[in-house]
Scaffold this motif. Sequence first.
Motif, PDB file in Angstrom:
ATOM      1  N   ARG A  52     -52.998  24.936   2.401  1.00 33.03           N
ATOM      2  CA  ARG A  52     -52.232  25.069   3.644  1.00 33.03           C
ATOM      3  C   ARG A  52     -51.568  26.447   3.727  1.00 33.03           C
ATOM      4  N   GLU A  53     -50.874  26.826   2.650  1.00 34.60           N
ATOM      5  CA  GLU A  53     -50.158  28.105   2.658  1.00 34.60           C
ATOM      6  C   GLU A  53     -51.117  29.289   2.705  1.00 34.60           C
ATOM      7  N   HIS A  54     -52.239  29.152   2.003  1.00 38.74           N
ATOM      8  CA  HIS A  54     -53.238  30.229   2.012  1.00 38.74           C
ATOM      9  C   HIS A  54     -53.718  30.487   3.446  1.00 38.74           C
ATOM     10  N   GLU A  90     -52.205  29.670   6.302  1.00 32.87           N
ATOM     11  CA  GLU A  90     -51.108  30.220   7.114  1.00 32.87           C
ATOM     12  C   GLU A  90     -50.881  31.697   6.813  1.00 32.87           C
ATOM     13  N   PHE A  91     -51.004  32.038   5.529  1.00 34.09           N
ATOM     14  CA  PHE A  91     -50.782  33.436   5.126  1.00 34.09           C
ATOM     15  C   PHE A  91     -51.862  34.339   5.722  1.00 34.09           C
ATOM     16  N   ALA A 123     -50.807  34.890   9.270  1.00 42.09           N
ATOM     17  CA  ALA A 123     -49.658  35.807   9.340  1.00 42.09           C
ATOM     18  C   ALA A 123     -50.107  37.235   9.084  1.00 42.09           C
ATOM     19  N   ASN A 124     -51.034  37.412   8.131  1.00 37.73           N
ATOM     20  CA  ASN A 124     -51.541  38.750   7.834  1.00 37.73           C
ATOM     21  C   ASN A 124     -52.331  39.311   9.015  1.00 37.73           C
ATOM     22  N   SER A 148     -52.050  38.683  12.040  1.00 38.11           N
ATOM     23  CA  SER A 148     -51.133  38.989  13.132  1.00 38.11           C
ATOM     24  C   SER A 148     -50.410  40.316  12.928  1.00 38.11           C
ATOM     25  N   THR A 149     -50.125  40.674  11.669  1.00 38.83           N
ATOM     26  CA  THR A 149     -49.404  41.936  11.426  1.00 38.83           C
ATOM     27  C   THR A 149     -50.343  43.081  11.043  1.00 38.83           C
ATOM     28  N   GLU A 174     -48.619  29.334  16.969  1.00 37.75           N
ATOM     29  CA  GLU A 174     -47.523  29.829  16.132  1.00 37.75           C
ATOM     30  C   GLU A 174     -47.695  31.317  15.811  1.00 37.75           C
ATOM     31  N   PHE A 175     -48.933  31.750  15.568  1.00 38.30           N
ATOM     32  CA  PHE A 175     -49.143  33.130  15.116  1.00 38.30           C
ATOM     33  C   PHE A 175     -49.746  34.038  16.193  1.00 38.30           C
ATOM     34  N   ASP A 176     -49.781  33.549  17.458  1.00 41.77           N
ATOM     35  CA  ASP A 176     -50.327  34.357  18.553  1.00 41.77           C
ATOM     36  C   ASP A 176     -51.741  34.836  18.267  1.00 41.77           C
TER      37      ASP A 176
END
Lengths: 390, 390
Positions: free
Chosen positions: A121-123, A125-126, A129-130, A132-133, A170-172
């Motif tokens: 799950r975290e992988h 999401e990460f 998030a990456n 997105s940035t 959530e992360f656009d």
Amino acid sequence: MMTVVNLQKVLGTDAADITLINKNEYHYESTWLHEAAAGTLLSDQVRYDIKDVIDSVKTKFVQATVEAIDVAGKKVTTDNGVFTYDYLVIALGFEGETFGIPGLDKYALSIANVKAARYIREHIEFQFANWSTDSVKDDSRLTIVVGGAGFTGIEFLGELANRVPELCKEFDVPREKVRIVCVEAAPMVLPGFDPELVSYAVGKLESKGIEFSIGTPVVEATPEGVNIKKGEDHFEFIKAGTVVWAAGIRGNRLIEESGIENMRARVKVDKDLTVPGSDNVFVIGDCALMINEETNRPYPPTAQIAMQQGEATAKNIAELIKDGETTEFVPDLKGTVCSLGDDDAIGVVFGKKVTGKRASFMKKMIDNRALYMVGGPSLVMKKGKFNVLK
Amino acid sequence: MMTVVNLQKVLGTDAADITLINKNEYHYESTWLHEAAAGTLLSDQVRYDIKDVIDSVKTKFVQATVEAIDVAGKKVTTDNGVFTYDYLVIALGFEGETFGIPGLDKYALSIANVKAARYIREHIEFQFANWSTDSVKDDSRLTIVVGGAGFTGIEFLGELANRVPELCKEFDVPREKVRIVCVEAAPMVLPGFDPELVSYAVGKLESKGIEFSIGTPVVEATPEGVNIKKGEDHFEFIKAGTVVWAAGIRGNRLIEESGIENMRARVKVDKDLTVPGSDNVFVIGDCALMINEETNRPYPPTAQIAMQQGEATAKNIAELIKDGETTEFVPDLKGTVCSLGDDDAIGVVFGKKVTGKRASFMKKMIDNRALYMVGGPSLVMKKGKFNVLK
């Protein structure tokens, strides 16, 4: 858990010393792990504290990791002491099987336990998030390869199909940037399931944007993705930020190390679930191999059968203690339901095919029943699935 | 946002063409970002859609990234066209300032915007997930260094102090494995705050396990952590899986590139908030530098002042359009509240010191009021903070 809870019922307080050894202070519902891995269920909801369920007067709980099983010496070695026994129940569950495919052990994630599930799950999401940035965006970060179109693979895909739109919000991330690809070596999805139901499942998942690549074995995993074989000399590399391997389970390696005769760490047990030649050692659940004589094929390693085995084993041990005879175990197959996310499922229950919300409702009732069998109504209240009528 | 909303109020429909240019389709409350970064607030709760707030008949919204400001040529260049103007309001907000400390740009995370904030949340969760599955555990994965004990640093620490126990529960991490260290170069925490309140804040955060290293500048950041200077020739390396830099802001670099006279991208504006020599260009918010004549020091870049500047600028532009005169802007300082997580805060409001739940309540009222000023009651209902009485 089923063996312990039933032993507590059928044995008088002084009839035996019951010891339960488990690696964690909690037990998890391994058939729910795909939900924790997708992030559709918090990891705490797929597990419960063992102490909340067992009767501490009748059963001694030891939190320890089993390191070796010595059937001849009648002892179990753990990282928290050595235990001798008169009767042993081996219920160590499954391990992932990567069939020796290079790189899978290292680069693919496996829905193996609670920690591994929430890591997935975290992988994921990460990766979102990456992306997105990242100033230079590599869309393959958002590609998820799921190896295996069996029960676990399909149930995980069902959850992902519902989860990914939430992650996109959530992360656009535009939904069309995310690829979810199911890769299966066999030429079919959900082998053993009714073709009409399989077709329903594939159609539903495809409508939610899942791609299927069937009959295309994964031949290698790398840090960048997986290589799949699409024809005699035709290979295709799928670049992917996340690879989840859900295509094969085996018994626990401790069985191989114990010297008990086994096939991929599964023991072909006698009719009363004991190890051939060791009538005081029972093997149940994913580590037990039982042949269905009607089809001459092994029963699948399902929770339904495992729980019945647990109950039957408790009764057999109680008989043995009274110098009685064990009884043959015969599975009572009520049906199978494969979820396709929170709101959809397919299955055969009491011989009837079900799909959609009705099947999903049944799946949740099956999950709640499993909790009830071990922990009664209070465990169902705490960890049960109640979003059944939406 | 405040300028646009107030221009819509004070200008007739045909009095002017209002264009709002913003990088994202949403506006975010930059004073709430520390909550999204800690994971105590979903990132969607710290932002709102601009279209939900502006009057599309009176204001044209253009989603574009400003690339250059040409004051002499009266035009603004974006990645979505060039715009000319009669009056320009520069409200580009802050950027992080790393003071040239080596490695910070590359290895420290900054609470700069919505994407960066949720990246920090995911980064921390990913460290916890990794620690939990690592076979050889390196506890420094769980160390979080926060650079800066100013307003943002302290508010972020307050959220982290509440969030970390939740993370420990979710990932089965013993709380004592997690280190949160605040490193500050200055010899004090929250400069400018009443010492009694500072002492309250530090005591509360320390009681939740936050460590403070004060008067110890960060001299270098590496992929492994930060090096801090503890004395003349005494350095200490803090190995940390997460470094968040919250110790300094500056104006937007576009101001430096525009040729407008500035100090660290902030413009020392005239009394009516216009750029000296360009009475049709206003600079407000974090990019404006205004001297408080009582103390002979700059006003801090707070939301309170920025919002008042937005309102005053709308009025001044309306006057200029009618060939009237601008009015001097005088901030009306009502007080400052610094949150210490969801349930605690310190502050001075209308000259009175407040702490604890009462201060936390006031902070939430301030946050809700900021939403109200721009979007009225409907925006407060959607994005407001209501968990005020627990």
